[in-house]
Design an enzyme around this catalytic site. Structure first.
Site, PDB file in Angstrom:
ATOM      1  N   ALA A  95       0.844  -1.208   0.000  1.00  0.00           N
ATOM      2  CA  ALA A  95       0.000   0.000   0.000  1.00  0.00           C
ATOM      3  C   ALA A  95       0.876   1.254   0.000  1.00  0.00           C
ATOM      4  CB  ALA A  95      -0.936  -0.017   1.211  1.00  0.00           C
ATOM      5  N   ARG A 143      -7.888  -4.585  19.162  1.00  0.00           N
ATOM      6  CA  ARG A 143      -9.345  -4.693  18.969  1.00  0.00           C
ATOM      7  C   ARG A 143      -9.915  -3.553  19.819  1.00  0.00           C
ATOM      8  NH1 ARG A 143      -9.835  -9.914  16.599  1.00  0.00           N
ATOM      9  NH2 ARG A 143      -8.479 -11.506  17.497  1.00  0.00           N
ATOM     10  N   GLY A 175     -14.135  -7.765  12.230  1.00  0.00           N
ATOM     11  CA  GLY A 175     -14.292  -6.633  13.152  1.00  0.00           C
ATOM     12  C   GLY A 175     -13.789  -5.343  12.530  1.00  0.00           C
ATOM     13  N   THR A 176     -12.696  -5.429  11.795  1.00  0.00           N
ATOM     14  CA  THR A 176     -12.101  -4.250  11.145  1.00  0.00           C
ATOM     15  C   THR A 176     -13.083  -3.643  10.148  1.00  0.00           C
ATOM     16  OG1 THR A 176      -9.985  -5.368  11.296  1.00  0.00           O
ATOM     17  CG2 THR A 176     -10.101  -3.501   9.779  1.00  0.00           C
ATOM     18  N   ASP A 199      -8.218 -16.669   9.398  1.00  0.00           N
ATOM     19  CA  ASP A 199      -9.433 -17.497   9.420  1.00  0.00           C
ATOM     20  C   ASP A 199     -10.019 -17.797   8.031  1.00  0.00           C
ATOM     21  OD1 ASP A 199      -9.256 -17.385  12.179  1.00  0.00           O
ATOM     22  OD2 ASP A 199     -10.604 -15.670  12.348  1.00  0.00           O
ATOM     23  N   GLU A 207      -7.458 -38.111   9.710  1.00  0.00           N
ATOM     24  CA  GLU A 207      -8.576 -39.051   9.515  1.00  0.00           C
ATOM     25  C   GLU A 207      -9.911 -38.311   9.502  1.00  0.00           C
ATOM     26  OE1 GLU A 207      -5.812 -40.074  11.376  1.00  0.00           O
ATOM     27  OE2 GLU A 207      -5.442 -41.269   9.572  1.00  0.00           O
ATOM     28  N   SER A 264      -3.048 -45.572  14.766  1.00  0.00           N
ATOM     29  CA  SER A 264      -3.027 -44.178  15.231  1.00  0.00           C
ATOM     30  C   SER A 264      -3.987 -43.336  14.392  1.00  0.00           C
ATOM     31  CB  SER A 264      -1.611 -43.619  15.126  1.00  0.00           C
ATOM     32  OG  SER A 264      -1.248 -43.499  13.775  1.00  0.00           O
ATOM     33  N   GLU A 283     -11.713 -24.773  16.501  1.00  0.00           N
ATOM     34  CA  GLU A 283     -12.072 -24.264  17.835  1.00  0.00           C
ATOM     35  C   GLU A 283     -13.569 -23.945  17.963  1.00  0.00           C
ATOM     36  OE1 GLU A 283      -9.996 -20.581  18.536  1.00  0.00           O
ATOM     37  OE2 GLU A 283     -10.814 -19.641  16.743  1.00  0.00           O
ATOM     38  N   ARG A 334      -4.845 -38.148  23.211  1.00  0.00           N
ATOM     39  CA  ARG A 334      -4.106 -36.956  23.622  1.00  0.00           C
ATOM     40  C   ARG A 334      -4.676 -35.736  22.891  1.00  0.00           C
ATOM     41  NH1 ARG A 334      -2.375 -40.165  26.631  1.00  0.00           N
ATOM     42  NH2 ARG A 334      -0.255 -40.430  27.440  1.00  0.00           N
TER      43      ARG A 334
END
Ligand code: F6P
Length: 328
Positions: free
Chosen positions: A23, A72, A104-105, A128, A188, A216, A223, A247
């Site tokens: 920019a 923020r 948010g921006t 994200d 998996e 395994s 999240e 785990r």
């Protein structure tokens, strides 16, 4: 338009510096004066503006974080905060803004434009990848590569100890990071917020896997809205299948740091340039993005209210490579 200002806001993302650099350099190429606003909207409110010449952005294309800092801002959510920000914009004689950030921006930018009509063009900077109006956001590719490096390492231990690992990745309320990390890491399963979590599906999949002599497993958990979602799911599974050695690893903020990948540097450079040239063409209240390899401008209101669906080709690819449906 003579003077523009660029700022970063919200969660930092690898490639934000490359976008600032683009920019600034694009602004000077077009004979503009360019300022940086330090600490996003908080800096706008407090008059934290610094002039940036081409040299000020040397040697930053490869760096993570943001040289302009990020925040923020609570104060910018309130009309008095935005009024103070407008006064500073006037004081510094800024004619146009380049906003680098996420949901948010652009929510803030949309409000500010509607109240004060200072032209603003955004560039999507968030790991994200959740913004409508761009196939990819700046930082997403790097974050997925960070996850991938971790998954590859965890797989060694999963394999050596014949364990089930639940790896929690970021993504706010979307599963983009999870799905791409799962496909590229050969996991998996991916549990993502776009589909309701059904513990029986996970249990059946693991039962089927172990009966197939699969020792395994790696399960990627986005999240979603819940902190510690992977731990919660691991508890469910352990309760139902106590013989499994489970785990949990939460990758956390390691996903936000580090030098940007080549893909993110190129994307950031294209979008930094597109934001400035958009302003010069008279665009305002829009985000520059890339769709099908071409620059497009999407109104802020659409970027924040419309949902970008998870790529169905990727979902079906993952389903097929796992030999069954990928839904959870
Ligand atoms: O939006 C980027 C992001 O890293 C999300 O994936 C995550 O939910 C959130 O920010 C974490 O925010 P903070 O750094 O404020 O804890």
């Amino acid at each position: 338009m003579k003077k523009i200002a660029v700022y970063t806001s919200g969660g930092d993302a690898p490639g934000m510096n490359a976008c600032i650099r683009a920019a600034v350099r694009a602004g000077h190429y077009h004979n503009l004066e360019v300022y940086g606003i330090v600490r996003g909207y908080d800096g706008m409110i407090n008059g934290n503006f610094i002039e940036l010449d081409n040299r000020a952005v040397s040697n930053i294309i490869q760096k993570g974080g943001t040289i302009l800092k990020s925040a923020r801002s609570e104060e910018f959510r309130r009309p008095e905060g935005r009024r103070k920000a407008f006064e500073q914009i006037q004081k510094f004689g800024i004619d146009g803004l380049v906003a680098i950030g996420g949901n948010g921006t652009f929510t803030g930018a949309e409000l500010f434009y509607n109240e004060y009509q200072i032209p603003c063009v955004g560039a999507p900077g968030t790991i994200d990848n959740d913004l409508y109006g761009s196939d990819f956001t700046i930082g997403y590719d790097t974050a997925v590569n960070t996850c991938l490096a971790a998954i590859d390492k965890i797989r060694d231990t999963a394999d050596a100890h014949e364990r089930v690992f639940f790896i929690e990745v970021m993504g706010r309320d979307t599963g983009y990071i999870a799905v791409r990390s799962a496909i590229s890491g050969g996991a998996e399963m991916a549990i993502i917020p776009e589909f309701p979590y059904d513990k029986n599906v996970v249990i059946n999949r693991l039962k089927h896997g172990t009966s197939d002599a699969k020792a395994s497993h790696i399960i990627i958990v986005a999240e979603g809205h819940q902190e510690g979602r992977a731990s919660m799911i691991a508890r469910d599974i352990k309760e139902a299948l106590p013989q499994l050695d489970c785990r949990v690893t939460t990758l956390g903020h390691v996903q936000r740091g580090g030098g940007p990948s080549a893909a993110d540097r190129v994307l950031a450079s294209r979008l930094g340039l597109a934001a400035v040239e958009g302003l010069l063409e008279g665009k305002a209240n829009v985000m520059a993005g890339i769709i099908d390899h071409k620059v497009v401008y999407t109104p802020f209101i659409d970027t924040i209210t419309k949902r970008k669906p998870i790529n169905e080709d990727l979902l079906s690819l993952a389903e097929k490579l796992n030999g069954r449906k990928y839904e959870v």
